[in-house]
Write a protein that holds these residues in place. Structure first.
Motif, PDB file in Angstrom:
ATOM      1  N   SER A   1     -11.059  -0.170   2.910  1.00 20.85           N
ATOM      2  CA  SER A   1      -9.596  -0.818   2.691  1.00 20.85           C
ATOM      3  C   SER A   1     -10.011  -2.276   2.173  1.00 20.85           C
ATOM      4  CB  SER A   1      -8.809  -1.146   3.907  1.00 20.85           C
ATOM      5  OG  SER A   1      -9.711  -1.649   4.896  1.00 20.85           O
TER       6      SER A   1
ATOM      7  N   ASP B   1     -11.572   8.396   8.907  1.00 18.98           N
ATOM      8  CA  ASP B   1     -10.478   7.409   8.979  1.00 18.98           C
ATOM      9  C   ASP B   1      -9.935   7.660   7.474  1.00 18.98           C
ATOM     10  OD1 ASP B   1      -8.522   5.466   8.307  1.00 18.98           O
ATOM     11  OD2 ASP B   1      -9.238   4.218   9.941  1.00 18.98           O
TER      12      ASP B   1
ATOM     13  N   SER C   1       1.610   5.245   7.060  1.00 14.89           N
ATOM     14  CA  SER C   1       2.307   4.089   6.642  1.00 14.89           C
ATOM     15  C   SER C   1       1.660   3.564   5.325  1.00 14.89           C
ATOM     16  CB  SER C   1       1.672   2.869   7.494  1.00 14.89           C
ATOM     17  OG  SER C   1       0.435   2.610   7.660  1.00 14.89           O
ATOM     18  N   LYS C   2       0.932   4.423   4.617  1.00  8.44           N
ATOM     19  CA  LYS C   2       0.561   4.031   3.287  1.00  8.44           C
ATOM     20  C   LYS C   2       0.949   4.819   2.346  1.00  8.44           C
ATOM     21  CE  LYS C   2      -3.139   1.160   5.478  1.00  8.44           C
ATOM     22  NZ  LYS C   2      -2.727   1.383   6.718  1.00  8.44           N
TER      23      LYS C   2
ATOM     24  N   HIS D   1     -12.975  -0.121  10.182  1.00  6.36           N
ATOM     25  CA  HIS D   1     -11.782  -0.787  10.497  1.00  6.36           C
ATOM     26  C   HIS D   1     -11.685  -1.252  11.976  1.00  6.36           C
ATOM     27  CE1 HIS D   1      -7.094  -1.332  10.956  1.00  6.36           C
ATOM     28  NE2 HIS D   1      -7.551  -2.063   9.822  1.00  6.36           N
TER      29      HIS D   1
ATOM     30  N   TYR E   1      -3.037   2.177  14.049  1.00  7.50           N
ATOM     31  CA  TYR E   1      -4.038   1.420  14.479  1.00  7.50           C
ATOM     32  C   TYR E   1      -4.219   2.202  16.115  1.00  7.50           C
ATOM     33  CZ  TYR E   1      -6.406  -2.553  16.273  1.00  7.50           C
ATOM     34  OH  TYR E   1      -7.333  -3.576  16.781  1.00  7.50           O
TER      35      TYR E   1
ATOM     36  N   ASN F   1      -6.456   5.409  16.243  1.00  5.30           N
ATOM     37  CA  ASN F   1      -7.914   4.995  16.316  1.00  5.30           C
ATOM     38  C   ASN F   1      -8.486   4.562  17.554  1.00  5.30           C
ATOM     39  OD1 ASN F   1      -8.916   5.966  13.773  1.00  5.30           O
ATOM     40  ND2 ASN F   1      -8.499   3.846  12.815  1.00  5.30           N
TER      41      ASN F   1
ATOM     42  N   HIS G   1      -6.761   4.884   3.679  1.00  7.22           N
ATOM     43  CA  HIS G   1      -6.703   4.736   2.318  1.00  7.22           C
ATOM     44  C   HIS G   1      -6.961   5.767   1.368  1.00  7.22           C
ATOM     45  CE1 HIS G   1      -5.332   0.332   3.096  1.00  7.22           C
ATOM     46  NE2 HIS G   1      -6.098   0.578   4.137  1.00  7.22           N
TER      47      HIS G   1
ATOM     48  N   GLU H   1     -14.905   5.928   7.265  1.00  7.21           N
ATOM     49  CA  GLU H   1     -13.555   5.998   6.602  1.00  7.21           C
ATOM     50  C   GLU H   1     -13.804   6.626   5.133  1.00  7.21           C
ATOM     51  OE1 GLU H   1     -11.763   1.909   6.075  1.00  7.21           O
ATOM     52  OE2 GLU H   1     -12.747   1.247   7.861  1.00  7.21           O
TER      53      GLU H   1
ATOM     54  N   THR I   1      -2.872   7.730   8.379  1.00  7.74           N
ATOM     55  CA  THR I   1      -1.891   6.983   8.765  1.00  7.74           C
ATOM     56  C   THR I   1      -0.536   7.577   7.928  1.00  7.74           C
ATOM     57  OG1 THR I   1      -1.943   5.306   6.987  1.00  7.74           O
ATOM     58  CG2 THR I   1      -3.223   4.915   9.228  1.00  7.74           C
TER      59      THR I   1
ATOM     60  N   TYR J   1       0.742  -1.371   0.109  1.00  9.42           N
ATOM     61  CA  TYR J   1       0.223   0.116   0.110  1.00  9.42           C
ATOM     62  C   TYR J   1       0.887   1.300   0.142  1.00  9.42           C
ATOM     63  CZ  TYR J   1      -0.478  -1.223   5.170  1.00  9.42           C
ATOM     64  OH  TYR J   1      -0.233  -1.741   6.409  1.00  9.42           O
TER      65      TYR J   1
ATOM     66  N   SER K   1       1.417   5.231  15.508  1.00  9.59           N
ATOM     67  CA  SER K   1       0.568   3.929  14.896  1.00  9.59           C
ATOM     68  C   SER K   1      -0.857   4.426  14.498  1.00  9.59           C
ATOM     69  CB  SER K   1       0.500   2.825  15.827  1.00  9.59           C
ATOM     70  OG  SER K   1      -0.507   2.130  15.650  1.00  9.59           O
TER      71      SER K   1
END
Ligand code: PMP
Length: 382
Positions: free
Chosen positions: A169, A194, A228-229, A121, A97, A100, A197, A165, A226, A35, A95
């Motif tokens: 995702s 969220d 991280s994506k 999620h 996760y 949230n 994505h 979201e 995030t 991702y 993080s």
């Protein structure tokens, strides 16, 4: 898997980058499981910024932010994210996760209610457990269902948080955000979206679902995302009004209290990725085109993609009975890496292969991936 002579597709380490190709099982695979939507994970400017952050601040800030862990990089990225979301301030965390779980856990209590999209999620659901609040679901992306749930449950609750979201995702679809907001506001609810994505993916500049719909920053109360994506890093963020961000920064357990500050390299990388995103919006355009091409190739080959809308997330629905992990393992033998998603990440009987397109895939790569899928599914009889 081993007992039937197949490779185990789970927890297999990869060597080098997880990008359009990946090295795993001692071979080079064409990859649809990353991702890194905009190709930021291996981007030279992003890597360099991570190294510079380590040279300046070391590998850890070695304290929680509130007590002695603060570094200027945090304020820099928070300012950038607040500008992007057209809000007062933002908070970065270690993080997505935990962001949230911790935010919902911090904001709601036993008298309150979380009204969640039924496909929200796991991290958002974890937050409702952390909060000890009541949780009710409404039908996915359905404003009428949200209204029906709020009509029944809003009056007896203290605070109410509607949890959405920006881009789902597992399904690859986008919510009718303006309509959902209208209902939530009518019932005096706080709204959290969220953007894991959607940030970097939706809108011409990649600024997410807010940009896509042209909404003001205060259309919702909490924009969560995030690093991280699309930003090729690791960590989470929140963006919203000054008082809320300050409360989370000073007193949010798991957000900035009782947890170490984000790694300097992670924030350095994400800041550089924001620079690259601003300088090269054509990456977002390529990503959008690749998502559409991939989805068209998959559907033209006769596969079921459920409610996917031609975004860069393309699920191939395969029913139940372990077909998805079997096909994923066989695809590795064909030189293709694509993740099999099974329960509990999706309901039983809704196993799928989840293809991610990135801005960096070539059309040839997209075609080769879908052709291999068709070959494998045909060979096992499906
Ligand atoms: N929200 C959504 C919608 C996600 O898909 C994910 C992770 N895949 C997260 C939050 C958690 O983010 P992170 O992986 O950065 O912890």
């Amino acid at each position: 898997m081993a007992s039937i002579g197949l490779l185990n597709p789970y927890l297999e380490p990869h060597q080098g980058l997880n990008a359009t190709t990946v090295r795993k099982y001692d071979r080079e695979l064409l990859n649809f499981s990353s991702y890194s939507y905009l190709g930021m994970t291996g981007e030279p400017r992003v890597r360099e910024a991570a190294k510079q952050a380590i040279d300046t601040y070391g590998t850890s800030v070695s304290a929680s932010r509130v007590v002695s862990g603060e570094i200027p990089l945090y304020a820099s990225i928070e300012r950038r994210l607040a500008e992007i979301y057209d809000v007062d301030d933002a908070v970065v965390t270690t993080s997505g996760y935990i962001t949230n779980a911790a935010t919902i856990g911090f904001l709601l209590g036993p008298k309150d209610i979380a009204v969640c999209d039924s496909l929200a999620h796991n991290s958002l659901i974890a937050g409702t457990r952390w909060a000890g609040c009541r949780r009710v679901n409404f039908r996915h992306n359905d404003p009428a269902s949200l209204e029906a749930v709020l009509r029944m449950s809003r009056r007896t609750a203290g605070r109410a948080l509607v949890v959405l979201e920006g881009h789902y995702s597992m399904e690859g679809d986008i919510p009718p955000l303006p309509e959902l907001i209208e209902v939530a506001r009518k019932y005096d609810c706080v709204i959290m979206v969220d953007e894991a994505h959607s940030f970097g993916v939706l809108g011409a500049l990649g600024h997410g679902v807010r940009e896509l719909y042209g909404l003001p920053g205060d259309a919702v109360d909490i924009w969560m995302g995030t690093l991280s994506k699309a930003l090729g890093s690791c960590g989470g963020f929140l963006a919203g009004n000054r008082d809320l961000m300050m409360a989370l920064k000073y007193a949010g357990p798991g957000v900035s209290m009782f947890t170490g500050g984000p790694a300097p390299a992670a924030i350095g990388a994400a800041l550089a990725a924001l620079d690259v995103l601003a300088a090269e919006p054509q990456r977002v355009q390529r990503l959008r085109e690749n998502g559409e091409t991939l989805w068209k190739l998959v559907t033209d080959s006769g596969f079921e993609t459920g409610i996917a809308q031609g975004t860069p997330i393309v699920p191939v629905l395969l029913g139940g009975g372990g077909r998805a992990p079997l096909i994923s393992a066989k695809l590795i033998e064909e030189g293709i890496n694509v993740s099999a998603i099974v329960a509990p990440a999706v309901p039983d009987g809704e196993e799928r292969l989840r293809f991610f397109a990135t801005s960096e895939h070539t059309t040839d790569q997209l075609e080769a991936g879908v052709a291999a899928l068709a070959r494998v599914v045909h060979a096992i009889g499906g």
